[in-house]
Design a protein around this motif. Structure first.
Motif, PDB file in Angstrom:
ATOM      1  N   SER A  37       3.140   1.508   4.298  1.00  0.00           N
ATOM      2  CA  SER A  37       3.325   0.140   3.821  1.00  0.00           C
ATOM      3  C   SER A  37       4.017  -0.755   4.843  1.00  0.00           C
ATOM      4  N   THR A  38       4.957  -0.217   5.627  1.00  0.00           N
ATOM      5  CA  THR A  38       5.622  -1.026   6.649  1.00  0.00           C
ATOM      6  C   THR A  38       5.748  -0.251   7.951  1.00  0.00           C
ATOM      7  N   CYS A  39       5.869  -1.010   9.038  1.00  0.00           N
ATOM      8  CA  CYS A  39       6.010  -0.432  10.367  1.00  0.00           C
ATOM      9  C   CYS A  39       7.067  -1.241  11.112  1.00  0.00           C
ATOM     10  N   GLU A  40       8.071  -0.549  11.658  1.00  0.00           N
ATOM     11  CA  GLU A  40       9.102  -1.191  12.460  1.00  0.00           C
ATOM     12  C   GLU A  40       9.157  -0.517  13.821  1.00  0.00           C
TER      13      GLU A  40
END
Length: 95
Positions: A37-40
């Protein structure tokens, strides 16, 4: 979800909707990356949060080592999902 491209030093990484592709010295490795869902991205680290709140952490280590570890939603280590050393091709001298 669209692809995310990032560079760090001489590493190139692309996170697609289903995979993560890492390249160094012209060599590529591809790993499945389902349901994220998210990528940092923070320097040598890449943090991928999955829909179940688990986390996959990738690191571009010294000596051209790539490592990926999976953690559950409470931060406990589950498994190593990526582990590779990229190597420069040595040019041979045939003089």
């Amino acid at each position: 979800m669209k692809s995310i491209k990032m560079n760090y030093e001489d590493w190139k990484v692309e996170v697609t909707p289903k995979t993560i592709v890492v390249e160094k010295f012209g060599e590529q490795r591809e790993y499945d990356l389902p349901d994220w869902s998210t990528c940092e991205h923070d320097k040598e680290y890449i943090y991928i949060t999955h829909e179940d709140n688990s986390l996959t952490q990738f690191k571009m280590e010294v000596n051209d080592f790539w490592i990926g570890d999976k953690f559950d939603d409470e931060g406990c280590f589950i498994d190593t999902v990526a582990n590779h050393v990229f190597e420069k091709e040595l040019e041979e001298d045939f003089d």
